[in-house]
Design a protein around this motif. Sequence first.
Motif, PDB file in Angstrom:
ATOM      1  N   LEU A 213       5.331  -1.450 -13.499  1.00  0.00           N
ATOM      2  CA  LEU A 213       5.937  -0.143 -13.205  1.00  0.00           C
ATOM      3  C   LEU A 213       4.813   0.777 -12.543  1.00  0.00           C
ATOM      4  N   ASP A 214       3.532   0.725 -13.100  1.00  0.00           N
ATOM      5  CA  ASP A 214       2.666   1.835 -12.618  1.00  0.00           C
ATOM      6  C   ASP A 214       2.116   1.401 -11.335  1.00  0.00           C
ATOM      7  N   VAL A 215       1.825   0.275 -10.989  1.00  0.00           N
ATOM      8  CA  VAL A 215       1.099  -0.040  -9.655  1.00  0.00           C
ATOM      9  C   VAL A 215       1.808   0.754  -8.328  1.00  0.00           C
ATOM     10  N   PRO A 216       2.916   0.620  -8.260  1.00  0.00           N
ATOM     11  CA  PRO A 216       3.687   1.373  -7.054  1.00  0.00           C
ATOM     12  C   PRO A 216       3.294   2.976  -6.971  1.00  0.00           C
ATOM     13  N   VAL A 217       3.394   3.549  -8.152  1.00  0.00           N
ATOM     14  CA  VAL A 217       3.070   5.030  -8.375  1.00  0.00           C
ATOM     15  C   VAL A 217       1.509   5.077  -7.971  1.00  0.00           C
ATOM     16  N   ILE A 218       0.679   4.274  -8.686  1.00  0.00           N
ATOM     17  CA  ILE A 218      -0.765   4.489  -8.331  1.00  0.00           C
ATOM     18  C   ILE A 218      -1.093   4.258  -7.006  1.00  0.00           C
ATOM     19  N   LEU A 219      -0.528   3.580  -6.016  1.00  0.00           N
ATOM     20  CA  LEU A 219      -0.715   3.653  -4.753  1.00  0.00           C
ATOM     21  C   LEU A 219      -0.083   4.981  -4.208  1.00  0.00           C
ATOM     22  N   LEU A 220       1.028   5.431  -4.547  1.00  0.00           N
ATOM     23  CA  LEU A 220       1.587   6.711  -4.162  1.00  0.00           C
ATOM     24  C   LEU A 220       0.410   7.769  -4.532  1.00  0.00           C
ATOM     25  N   ALA A 221      -0.433   7.855  -5.568  1.00  0.00           N
ATOM     26  CA  ALA A 221      -1.435   8.486  -6.007  1.00  0.00           C
ATOM     27  C   ALA A 221      -2.582   8.538  -5.034  1.00  0.00           C
ATOM     28  N   TRP A 222      -2.894   7.314  -4.576  1.00  0.00           N
ATOM     29  CA  TRP A 222      -4.002   6.894  -3.563  1.00  0.00           C
ATOM     30  C   TRP A 222      -3.860   7.895  -2.381  1.00  0.00           C
ATOM     31  N   VAL A 223      -2.380   8.113  -1.818  1.00  0.00           N
ATOM     32  CA  VAL A 223      -2.078   8.987  -0.707  1.00  0.00           C
ATOM     33  C   VAL A 223      -2.193  10.355  -0.832  1.00  0.00           C
ATOM     34  N   LEU A 224      -1.685  10.594  -2.278  1.00  0.00           N
ATOM     35  CA  LEU A 224      -1.429  12.067  -2.545  1.00  0.00           C
ATOM     36  C   LEU A 224      -2.704  12.895  -3.011  1.00  0.00           C
TER      37      LEU A 224
END
Length: 234
Positions: free
Chosen positions: A67-78
């Motif tokens: 569950l965490d990995v997709p949101v962590i990738l979003l955090a990389w962008v933002l």
Amino acid sequence: MRKTYESIVNNEALRQIAVMLLGTCILAFTYYHINAQNHLSEGGFAGLALLGHYAFGISPAWSMLMLDVPVILLAWVLKGKRFMMLALIGAVAFSLFYAGFEKYSTLVIDLHGNLLIAALLCGVLTGLGAGIVLRFGGATGGDDILSLLVSEWRGWKIGNVFIVSDIIVLGLSLLYLPVKETMFTILAVWLAGKIITWTTTFQLHRPVKKVLPAAIPAKKVVTKTVPVVHSLRQ
């Protein structure tokens, strides 16, 4: 001078990671020994992972990471690469700690007869663990990242954002858990939100030393010497 600066930065980074590991360890300990063992749920991604454990037998150690990995990738962008790396460390550390407790821990905390104590312990410990990680600039998982982003976007207290997101997940808990366990979980989530807000905003005020004004030197008495005027008359 440059080596000294790099040394300070490296020491600060190591300190930050060490504190994050402490926070994620507290969370993993609580979720396994209190939530899972007493059939309580949780809010956020941890709640979804525990529901997966109750319904399908999937270990939260791995479902949380998925569950965490997709949101962590979003955090990389933002939020940038540094925040993403800290969030990834927190997510992986939580999974490893939980898997370790699941496999090796022999401690059993049976509070089925007093779910109020279980809820209070869960709220205090999860709030403290998550608050420590957030205070030092990291995240324990994807729900932390989403709450942090919403808090910065809307200007809400991060603890209140956690409470709102957790209530949504707890609504799903009613599909798998009895009302009694769900109600005590809501109490734990509410308390955790308050502890997170307190942990992330608490400031230790050091006593300020009073500086006495320096003594004012006494004014020097200036004695004017009157020149003696001799008469030109002899």
